[in-house]
Design a protein around this motif. Structure first.
Motif, PDB file in Angstrom:
ATOM      1  N   LEU A  43       0.847  -1.201   0.000  1.00  0.00           N
ATOM      2  CA  LEU A  43       0.000   0.000   0.000  1.00  0.00           C
ATOM      3  C   LEU A  43       0.873   1.237   0.000  1.00  0.00           C
ATOM      4  O   LEU A  43       1.819   1.336   0.782  1.00  0.00           O
ATOM      5  CB  LEU A  43      -0.893   0.027   1.246  1.00  0.00           C
ATOM      6  CG  LEU A  43      -1.885  -1.120   1.400  1.00  0.00           C
ATOM      7  CD1 LEU A  43      -2.568  -1.045   2.759  1.00  0.00           C
ATOM      8  CD2 LEU A  43      -2.928  -1.069   0.288  1.00  0.00           C
ATOM      9  N   LYS A  45       0.770   5.692  -0.555  1.00  0.00           N
ATOM     10  CA  LYS A  45      -0.045   6.913  -0.635  1.00  0.00           C
ATOM     11  C   LYS A  45       0.634   7.913  -1.548  1.00  0.00           C
ATOM     12  O   LYS A  45       1.853   8.076  -1.506  1.00  0.00           O
ATOM     13  CB  LYS A  45      -0.171   7.504   0.777  1.00  0.00           C
ATOM     14  CG  LYS A  45      -1.049   8.728   0.868  1.00  0.00           C
ATOM     15  CD  LYS A  45      -1.008   9.334   2.262  1.00  0.00           C
ATOM     16  CE  LYS A  45      -0.020  10.457   2.338  1.00  0.00           C
ATOM     17  NZ  LYS A  45      -0.190  11.307   3.536  1.00  0.00           N
ATOM     18  N   LYS A  60      10.241   7.711   2.160  1.00  0.00           N
ATOM     19  CA  LYS A  60       9.039   7.179   2.831  1.00  0.00           C
ATOM     20  C   LYS A  60       8.204   6.345   1.852  1.00  0.00           C
ATOM     21  O   LYS A  60       7.641   5.308   2.221  1.00  0.00           O
ATOM     22  CB  LYS A  60       8.180   8.308   3.395  1.00  0.00           C
ATOM     23  CG  LYS A  60       8.889   9.274   4.333  1.00  0.00           C
ATOM     24  CD  LYS A  60       9.569   8.598   5.484  1.00  0.00           C
ATOM     25  CE  LYS A  60      10.249   9.611   6.408  1.00  0.00           C
ATOM     26  NZ  LYS A  60      11.133   8.974   7.390  1.00  0.00           N
ATOM     27  N   ILE A  61       8.113   6.814   0.618  1.00  0.00           N
ATOM     28  CA  ILE A  61       7.342   6.062  -0.379  1.00  0.00           C
ATOM     29  C   ILE A  61       8.075   4.759  -0.719  1.00  0.00           C
ATOM     30  O   ILE A  61       7.456   3.695  -0.847  1.00  0.00           O
ATOM     31  CB  ILE A  61       7.090   6.922  -1.633  1.00  0.00           C
ATOM     32  CG1 ILE A  61       6.243   8.145  -1.255  1.00  0.00           C
ATOM     33  CG2 ILE A  61       6.391   6.116  -2.717  1.00  0.00           C
ATOM     34  CD1 ILE A  61       6.107   9.174  -2.361  1.00  0.00           C
ATOM     35  N   HIS A  63       9.890   3.101   1.279  1.00  0.00           N
ATOM     36  CA  HIS A  63       9.605   2.246   2.435  1.00  0.00           C
ATOM     37  C   HIS A  63       8.241   1.564   2.252  1.00  0.00           C
ATOM     38  O   HIS A  63       8.103   0.362   2.492  1.00  0.00           O
ATOM     39  CB  HIS A  63       9.618   3.122   3.698  1.00  0.00           C
ATOM     40  CG  HIS A  63       9.330   2.407   4.967  1.00  0.00           C
ATOM     41  ND1 HIS A  63      10.262   2.249   5.967  1.00  0.00           N
ATOM     42  CD2 HIS A  63       8.208   1.804   5.425  1.00  0.00           C
ATOM     43  CE1 HIS A  63       9.725   1.585   6.977  1.00  0.00           C
ATOM     44  NE2 HIS A  63       8.481   1.305   6.679  1.00  0.00           N
ATOM     45  N   GLN A  64       7.225   2.328   1.834  1.00  0.00           N
ATOM     46  CA  GLN A  64       5.902   1.726   1.644  1.00  0.00           C
ATOM     47  C   GLN A  64       5.928   0.665   0.551  1.00  0.00           C
ATOM     48  O   GLN A  64       5.173  -0.304   0.602  1.00  0.00           O
ATOM     49  CB  GLN A  64       4.878   2.821   1.296  1.00  0.00           C
ATOM     50  CG  GLN A  64       4.585   3.751   2.461  1.00  0.00           C
ATOM     51  CD  GLN A  64       3.489   4.752   2.159  1.00  0.00           C
ATOM     52  OE1 GLN A  64       3.287   5.148   1.018  1.00  0.00           O
ATOM     53  NE2 GLN A  64       2.794   5.182   3.200  1.00  0.00           N
ATOM     54  N   SER A 100       8.115  -4.955   9.326  1.00  0.00           N
ATOM     55  CA  SER A 100       7.321  -3.775   9.034  1.00  0.00           C
ATOM     56  C   SER A 100       5.841  -4.085   8.990  1.00  0.00           C
ATOM     57  O   SER A 100       5.016  -3.221   9.134  1.00  0.00           O
ATOM     58  CB  SER A 100       7.732  -3.161   7.704  1.00  0.00           C
ATOM     59  OG  SER A 100       7.412  -4.040   6.662  1.00  0.00           O
TER      60      SER A 100
END
Lengths: 101, 137
Positions: A43, A45, A60-61, A63-64, A100
């Motif tokens: 997922l 965002k 951060k992206i 990481h997602q 995670s």
């Protein structure tokens, strides 16, 4: 690689990697999900803003998406395709799904 | 930011806002709600500040286990906050705006994961972990 725009990120996630938009309530961002066999759903965002995605946000992206920033950049500069991404998730996800997820 | 530990005093107003009518600064002072924070033992890089969310941070859910959230900044000053458990992030022109965005994103993330769990068995461990941290308000 020049900074990514959110709309370019969305386009590549959908067209190259097969992410689908997930329903969400916010008007400020969209969520995308990718379901691959044997892997927890991925997922991520994406903001609806037009601002370039900076290096902090990029990490951060990444990481997602469970990849390190260098791999992330290759995903969006055309050298890594869906099969390479799937292999990466199966063999060396970062962060690992155990810690995670 | 140079400091690696912070109290969220500046967010008192946010959590005492009409969005959280049952939360008052005195409740916070008493440790009842919703956020107390320190970043001792954090594994984050020293440039990041880490805060811990706990309590009723959104009208729809409560954070039951302290959730570490790292606060960082882009070169243009945009604040980026992200938790270290689920990887959810929020952005904004200030820390408070970024935390607001983060909490909304966490709500969306929670809904998507719990909904995904019904159709995708691979989502179950993630949903279980989410339930360990968040519950309905």
């Amino acid at each position: 690689m020049s900074p990514l725009k959110p709309r370019d990120l969305e386009r590549t996630l959908q067209r190259k990697f097969g992410f689908e938009q997930a329903p969400n309530k916010s008007d400020d961002h969209r969520w995308y999900k990718l379901s691959l066999e044997g892997i927890p759903p991925i997922l991520t965002k994406v903001s609806r803003s037009n601002k370039d995605i900076g290096s902090t946000l990029e990490s951060k992206i990444a990481h997602q998406l469970h990849v390190k920033p260098p791999f992330f950049r290759k995903m969006f500069s055309c050298t890594k395709d869906l099969e390479a991404y799937r292999r990466q998730l199966l063999t060396d996800p970062y962060p690992p799904f155990e810690s995670s997820n | 930011m140079s400091s690696s530990s912070v109290l969220l005093e500046s967010y008192d107003a946010k959590f005492a806002s009409p969005r959280f009518p049952d939360v008052t600064p005195s409740q916070e002072a008493a440790g009842a709600l919703p956020v107390e924070t320190m970043c001792q033992g954090s594994s984050s890089p020293p440039s990041e500040t880490v805060v811990f969310l706990h309590g009723r941070v959104h009208p729809e859910f409560v954070v039951e286990q302290c959730l570490p959230v790292a606060i960082d900044f882009e070169d243009d000053g945009t604040c980026v906050v992200a938790d270290e458990v689920f990887g959810v992030y929020g952005t904004g022109p200030s820390e408070e705006a970024a935390l607001d965005d983060y909490v909304v994103s966490l709500r969306d993330y929670r809904e998507i994961v719990l909904s995904e769990e019904r159709i995708n068995p691979n989502a179950a461990p993630l949903a279980d972990r989410l339930r360990a941290y968040l519950r309905d308000a």
